[in-house]
Motif scaffolding. Structure first.
Motif, mmCIF file in Angstrom:
data_model
loop_
_atom_site.group_PDB
_atom_site.id
_atom_site.type_symbol
_atom_site.label_atom_id
_atom_site.label_comp_id
_atom_site.label_asym_id
_atom_site.label_seq_id
_atom_site.Cartn_x
_atom_site.Cartn_y
_atom_site.Cartn_z
ATOM 1 N N ARG A 283 0.817 -1.216 0.000
ATOM 2 C CA ARG A 283 0.000 0.000 0.000
ATOM 3 C C ARG A 283 0.845 1.258 0.000
ATOM 4 N NH1 ARG A 283 -4.811 -1.234 4.438
ATOM 5 N NH2 ARG A 283 -5.639 -3.139 3.439
ATOM 6 N N PHE A 284 2.113 1.123 0.287
ATOM 7 C CA PHE A 284 2.953 2.297 0.471
ATOM 8 C C PHE A 284 4.092 2.328 -0.547
ATOM 9 C CE2 PHE A 284 1.316 0.920 4.622
ATOM 10 C CZ PHE A 284 0.526 2.016 4.933
ATOM 11 N N THR A 285 4.513 3.534 -0.889
ATOM 12 C CA THR A 285 5.665 3.742 -1.760
ATOM 13 C C THR A 285 6.811 4.280 -0.914
ATOM 14 O OG1 THR A 285 4.256 4.231 -3.663
ATOM 15 C CG2 THR A 285 6.549 4.979 -3.773
ATOM 16 N N ALA A 286 7.918 3.587 -0.936
ATOM 17 C CA ALA A 286 9.073 3.992 -0.131
ATOM 18 C C ALA A 286 9.784 5.158 -0.808
ATOM 19 C CB ALA A 286 10.034 2.826 0.042
ATOM 20 N N PRO A 287 10.082 6.236 -0.084
ATOM 21 C CA PRO A 287 10.816 7.360 -0.675
ATOM 22 C C PRO A 287 12.252 6.951 -0.992
ATOM 23 C CG PRO A 287 10.564 7.690 1.692
ATOM 24 C CD PRO A 287 9.754 6.475 1.340
ATOM 25 N N TRP A 288 12.803 7.553 -2.063
ATOM 26 C CA TRP A 288 14.133 7.139 -2.474
ATOM 27 C C TRP A 288 15.211 7.388 -1.411
ATOM 28 C CZ3 TRP A 288 19.102 8.805 -3.524
ATOM 29 C CH2 TRP A 288 19.910 7.840 -4.154
ATOM 30 N N PRO A 289 15.178 8.485 -0.646
ATOM 31 C CA PRO A 289 16.209 8.649 0.391
ATOM 32 C C PRO A 289 16.263 7.480 1.372
ATOM 33 C CG PRO A 289 15.102 10.726 0.023
ATOM 34 C CD PRO A 289 14.343 9.706 -0.753
ATOM 35 N N LEU A 290 15.086 6.907 1.681
ATOM 36 C CA LEU A 290 15.073 5.741 2.568
ATOM 37 C C LEU A 290 15.720 4.536 1.880
ATOM 38 C CD1 LEU A 290 14.140 4.426 5.214
ATOM 39 C CD2 LEU A 290 11.937 3.957 4.112
ATOM 40 N N LEU A 291 15.438 4.367 0.589
ATOM 41 C CA LEU A 291 16.058 3.280 -0.160
ATOM 42 C C LEU A 291 17.563 3.477 -0.272
ATOM 43 C CD1 LEU A 291 13.410 2.971 -3.014
ATOM 44 C CD2 LEU A 291 13.736 1.379 -1.110
ATOM 45 N N ALA A 292 17.983 4.727 -0.440
ATOM 46 C CA ALA A 292 19.417 5.015 -0.531
ATOM 47 C C ALA A 292 20.121 4.665 0.767
ATOM 48 C CB ALA A 292 19.627 6.488 -0.875
ATOM 49 N N LEU A 293 19.496 4.992 1.897
ATOM 50 C CA LEU A 293 20.088 4.624 3.190
ATOM 51 C C LEU A 293 20.173 3.102 3.323
ATOM 52 C CD1 LEU A 293 18.388 7.184 5.623
ATOM 53 C CD2 LEU A 293 20.809 7.089 4.968
ATOM 54 N N GLY A 294 19.113 2.423 2.878
ATOM 55 C CA GLY A 294 19.134 0.962 2.914
ATOM 56 C C GLY A 294 20.213 0.401 2.001
ATOM 57 N N GLY A 295 20.400 1.049 0.846
ATOM 58 C CA GLY A 295 21.440 0.611 -0.075
ATOM 59 C C GLY A 295 22.832 0.771 0.505
ATOM 60 N N LEU A 296 23.062 1.878 1.176
ATOM 61 C CA LEU A 296 24.369 2.094 1.811
ATOM 62 C C LEU A 296 24.598 1.082 2.925
ATOM 63 C CD1 LEU A 296 24.405 5.998 1.961
ATOM 64 C CD2 LEU A 296 25.780 4.532 0.478
ATOM 65 N N ALA A 297 23.546 0.801 3.696
ATOM 66 C CA ALA A 297 23.672 -0.219 4.738
ATOM 67 C C ALA A 297 23.941 -1.588 4.128
ATOM 68 C CB ALA A 297 22.401 -0.252 5.592
#
Length: 317
Positions: free
Chosen positions: A235-249
């Motif tokens: 139901r939700f769309t994840a904002p790209w900054p959150l995905l970027a943080l996940g990518g760095l992690a």
């Protein structure tokens, strides 16, 4: 992708010889219908009496853990194959690259959208970009090389699975809590095999062809999987900054699912244009996205491998 190409070639009556790292698996798939040779792309290979060479061998993965293997297989392996093809004077080489090499901020993406460089943080994409440069160098020297840039293959028998198949498998087993606002392009893996053969027959030396079909938003694809499986769509769309943080992690932990490269892909919101392949190769995919997705879901729910094709000796016996 490889097994569907081999089956399509055999169905057309072609004589097929395979260079395989695991001959046992090839024998299970094709029986005696194809000649099977053991080999490893990380080492020099030998090609003899081949008219057309399809170079599909590659590591399709993301994340820094696979970086060295991708350099050895995707890059050095391409050099090994083309060097052998040059020595054998084959009539044509079809190199299977990836649409991920191409990128722009306009719409749509075409074969002209090749970047001048690819950062080392995008390991898979960079390995394919480097391999394409090797292909173009050989094409300039006179080796007939055609580059194809497939989009995300979808359909049955994704045993590994590839990142595309893993998306379907994850949806079946875990669901998606959220989706990225990104576009994808899917092509049925069986029609993709037909496109590779069309490139071998009609592709021009030194040219590249995008093999594309369905441009869709990720959320649309997940909603389609929801209708097929009865599982809830996110139901939700994840904002790209959150995905970027996940990518760095993910880079720090060595994840191959959410890493910097997969996070970067989530920025893509541009469709692909496959008209060049239609015009020059005479290839036009027709299978619906729902049909391909249903076949992929059905196979993951009940993974069965078809019986090897018959050859004349089998029929005579």
């Amino acid at each position: 992708m490889g097994r569907h190409l081999v089956r399509a070639l055999l169905a057309q009556g072609a004589s097929v010889e395979l260079l395989c790292r695991t001959p046992r698996k090839a024998r299970e798939l094709f029986g005696e219908a194809a000649t099977i040779q053991s080999g490893d792309l990380r080492e020099p290979v030998t090609i003899a009496d081949a008219a057309i060479v399809f170079h599909l061998g590659a590591i399709y993965a993301f994340g820094r853990r696979a970086r060295r293997e991708m350099e050895a297989v995707n890059v050095a392996g391409t050099e090994h194959v083309l060097a052998a093809a040059w020595k054998a004077r084959v009539e044509k080489v079809v190199f299977i690259s990836s649409s991920s090499v191409l990128a722009n901020h306009r719409a749509p993406i075409t074969e002209r959208d090749v970047p001048a460089s690819v950062p080392a943080s995008q390991q898979y994409r960079r390995s394919k970009w480097l391999a394409e440069k090797i292909c173009l160098d050989y094409a300039a020297r006179g080796l007939p090389v055609v580059i194809v840039n497939p989009n995300s293959p979808l359909g049955p028998e994704d045993e590994l699975p590839t990142p595309t198949g893993r998306m379907v498998l994850d949806f079946l087993h875990k669901g998606f809590p959220a989706a990225a606002r990104t576009t994808l392009n899917f092509i049925d893996v069986r029609e993709l095999a037909e496109g590779l053969i069309a490139a071998a027959m009609h592709g021009r030396n030194g040219e590249r062809y995008i093999l594309a079909h369905h441009n869709v938003w990720l959320m649309e694809f997940l909603q389609l999987l929801a209708r097929i499986t009865g599982r809830p769509a996110p139901r939700f769309t994840a904002p790209w900054p959150l995905l970027a943080l996940g990518g760095l992690a993910g880079e720090l932990t060595g994840s191959d699912r959410l890493c910097w490269e997969t996070a970067w892909h989530c920025l893509k919101r541009t469709p692909f244009d496959g008209r060049k392949a239609t015009v020059e190769l005479g290839w036009q995919p027709a299978r619906s996205l729902e049909a391909s997705a249903r076949d992929a879901v059905a196979w993951f729910q009940n993974p069965r491998i078809p019986e090897p094709p018959l050859i004349e000796a089998d029929v005579a016996d």
